[in-house]
Design a protein around this motif. Structure first.
Motif, short mmCIF file in Angstrom:
data_model
loop_
_atom_site.label_atom_id
_atom_site.label_comp_id
_atom_site.label_asym_id
_atom_site.label_seq_id
_atom_site.Cartn_x
_atom_site.Cartn_y
_atom_site.Cartn_z
N ILE A 167 0.73 -1.23 -0.17
CA ILE A 167 0.12 0.18 0.26
C ILE A 167 0.92 1.22 -0.01
CG2 ILE A 167 -1.85 1.29 1.30
CD1 ILE A 167 -2.90 -1.44 2.33
N TYR A 168 2.14 1.33 0.82
CA TYR A 168 2.87 2.50 0.89
C TYR A 168 3.44 2.95 -0.52
CZ TYR A 168 5.53 5.44 3.82
OH TYR A 168 6.03 6.76 4.31
N ASN A 169 4.12 1.56 -1.22
CA ASN A 169 4.71 1.75 -2.35
C ASN A 169 4.72 0.51 -3.38
OD1 ASN A 169 6.17 2.44 -4.75
ND2 ASN A 169 7.78 3.58 -3.62
N SER A 170 3.47 0.42 -4.15
CA SER A 170 3.31 -0.77 -5.05
C SER A 170 4.48 -0.91 -5.71
CB SER A 170 1.90 -0.60 -5.48
OG SER A 170 1.96 0.52 -6.46
N HIS A 171 5.24 0.04 -6.14
CA HIS A 171 6.27 -0.18 -7.06
C HIS A 171 7.55 -1.09 -6.66
CE1 HIS A 171 5.47 3.32 -10.14
NE2 HIS A 171 4.29 2.55 -9.65
N ALA A 172 7.45 -1.23 -5.37
CA ALA A 172 8.43 -1.89 -4.41
C ALA A 172 8.45 -3.50 -5.09
CB ALA A 172 8.46 -1.74 -2.96
N TYR A 173 7.28 -3.85 -5.24
CA TYR A 173 7.04 -5.30 -5.61
C TYR A 173 6.80 -5.53 -7.17
CZ TYR A 173 6.66 -6.08 -0.65
OH TYR A 173 6.94 -6.24 0.60
N THR A 174 5.99 -4.48 -7.77
CA THR A 174 5.94 -4.49 -9.09
C THR A 174 6.15 -3.25 -9.90
OG1 THR A 174 3.87 -5.59 -8.30
CG2 THR A 174 3.96 -5.22 -10.75
N ALA A 175 7.35 -3.27 -10.66
CA ALA A 175 7.54 -2.06 -11.39
C ALA A 175 6.44 -1.70 -12.29
CB ALA A 175 8.87 -2.20 -11.95
N CYS A 176 5.98 -0.47 -12.42
CA CYS A 176 5.13 0.21 -13.51
C CYS A 176 3.55 -0.55 -12.96
CB CYS A 176 5.19 -0.39 -15.07
SG CYS A 176 7.13 0.18 -15.48
N SER A 177 3.53 -0.73 -11.85
CA SER A 177 2.27 -0.94 -11.07
C SER A 177 1.28 0.15 -11.45
CB SER A 177 2.35 -1.28 -9.61
OG SER A 177 1.11 -1.10 -9.07
N ASN A 178 0.13 -0.23 -11.63
CA ASN A 178 -1.02 0.75 -11.60
C ASN A 178 -1.60 1.22 -10.46
OD1 ASN A 178 -1.38 0.98 -14.68
ND2 ASN A 178 -2.22 -1.17 -14.47
N MET A 179 -1.07 0.69 -9.57
CA MET A 179 -1.56 1.18 -8.13
C MET A 179 -0.76 2.37 -7.57
SD MET A 179 -2.30 -1.37 -4.93
CE MET A 179 -1.99 -0.56 -3.23
N PRO A 180 -1.57 3.22 -7.22
CA PRO A 180 -1.04 4.42 -6.53
C PRO A 180 -0.10 4.04 -5.31
CG PRO A 180 -3.04 4.82 -6.94
CD PRO A 180 -3.22 3.33 -6.90
N ARG A 181 0.97 4.98 -5.29
CA ARG A 181 1.92 4.76 -4.26
C ARG A 181 1.46 5.65 -2.84
NH1 ARG A 181 6.38 7.74 -6.91
NH2 ARG A 181 4.80 8.59 -7.56
N PHE A 182 0.59 5.08 -2.26
CA PHE A 182 -0.25 5.93 -1.18
C PHE A 182 0.80 6.41 -0.22
CE2 PHE A 182 -3.54 3.06 -3.11
CZ PHE A 182 -4.51 3.89 -3.23
N GLY A 183 1.92 5.88 0.24
CA GLY A 183 2.60 6.37 1.36
C GLY A 183 3.59 7.35 0.58
N THR A 184 4.48 6.94 -0.31
CA THR A 184 5.67 7.61 -0.93
C THR A 184 4.92 8.71 -1.65
OG1 THR A 184 6.68 5.48 -1.09
CG2 THR A 184 7.55 7.27 -2.50
N ALA A 185 3.98 8.80 -2.25
CA ALA A 185 3.81 9.78 -2.93
C ALA A 185 2.84 10.58 -1.92
CB ALA A 185 2.70 9.48 -4.09
N GLY A 186 2.62 10.63 -0.65
CA GLY A 186 1.92 11.19 0.32
C GLY A 186 0.50 11.48 -0.07
N ILE A 187 -0.29 10.47 -0.52
CA ILE A 187 -1.64 10.31 -0.60
C ILE A 187 -2.31 10.12 0.69
CG2 ILE A 187 -3.57 9.54 -2.14
CD1 ILE A 187 -1.50 8.58 -4.01
N LEU A 188 -2.01 8.93 1.14
CA LEU A 188 -2.54 8.58 2.54
C LEU A 188 -1.51 8.93 3.92
CD1 LEU A 188 -4.54 5.32 1.74
CD2 LEU A 188 -5.34 7.74 1.82
N THR A 189 -1.78 9.50 4.84
CA THR A 189 -1.27 9.50 6.27
C THR A 189 -0.97 8.15 6.51
OG1 THR A 189 -3.15 9.63 7.60
CG2 THR A 189 -2.17 11.67 6.69
#
Ligand code: HEC
Length: 210
Positions: A167-189
């Motif tokens: 959830i924090y950064n979906s790219h850590a497991y799947t490069a080019c993931s379509n899932m937003p990087r909720f923690g890294t991109a500062g979307i969710l606290t």
């Protein structure tokens, strides 16, 4: 007049998108495209122009889409490592918050749009891409169903950590993931991610008890 301006921006964006997949624009550099993009947008409230800057991961993924060439293995490994390094575990080591708050966050698509009030808490919009509960029948399917997530996987420390990271950064497991990087991109606290985690894992939440 304002409406026309947005319509033009959207039209020019879709043109850029269409071209990058079809064939390269001859004589047009990435720099030219950025200049047009930057001139087309104005910062509004929480929406700043920094969001036009791609992260190294996003750039590699765009380059891959435009060129049709796979990302080289060593670049891919570096990107996954960088994404993993951006993840912060919960400060108090507690992964789970309040699932009722998590359900509201999963349902909400508010936040980081020019039409939002500055400072408004963002939602996760999880249902836009995932099935999560039986009771909510309006959901997207870009992502896998998360129904019975905790019930099926249990709550061992490894699965809690994997899910937090995803959830924090979906790219850590799947490069080019379509899932937003909720923690890294500062979307969710941090607290909001805990609440969404509780929605996925709490046996009493509608993800697991239906
Ligand atoms: C724009 C679409 C999109 C949104 C919004 C989205 N996800 Fe995802 N999610 C995906 C996709 C696609 C995958 C699977 C492929 C991947 O990993 O990139 C995924 C994978 C996952 C996984 C891993 C599932 C597994 O089986 O390992 C979890 C957990 C998850 N999402 C949780 C969430 C939560 C919680 C939210 C809301 C805070 C959310 N997602 C919002 C697209 C999305």
């Amino acid at each position: 007049m304002k409406k026309l301006h947005y319509a033009m921006v959207i039209a020019s964006l879709s043109l850029v998108g269409a071209h990058s997949f079809a064939q390269p624009l001859t004589g047009t550099s990435d720099q030219d495209v950025m200049t047009v993009l930057k001139e087309s947008f104005a910062p509004v409230g929480d929406v700043t122009l920094e969001r036009l800057e791609q992260s190294p991961e996003q750039k590699a993924c765009s380059d891959m889409a435009a060129s049709g060439q796979a990302i080289p293995k060593e670049v891919m490994e570096k990107l996954l490592k960088q994404a993993m390094a951006s993840i912060k575990p919960p400060a108090d080591k507690q992964f789970l918050g309040d699932w009722k708050a998590g359900e509201k966050i999963a349902q909400s698509g508010v936040g980081l749009q020019f039409s939002d009030k500055p400072g408004v808490a963002s939602g996760g919009n999880c249902y836009a891409c995932h099935q999560m509960t039986k009771s909510e029948i309006a959901f997207g399917n870009i992502g896998p169903s998360l129904l019975h997530y905790g019930k099926n996987r249990g709550n061992a420390p490894q699965i809690l950590e994997y899910t937090w990271n995803k959830i924090y950064n979906s790219h850590a497991y799947t490069a080019c993931s379509n899932m937003p990087r909720f923690g890294t991109a500062g979307i969710l606290t941090e607290q909001q991610i805990k609440d969404v985690m509780a929605l996925l894992f709490d046996p009493a939440s509608p993800v697991n008890n239906q």
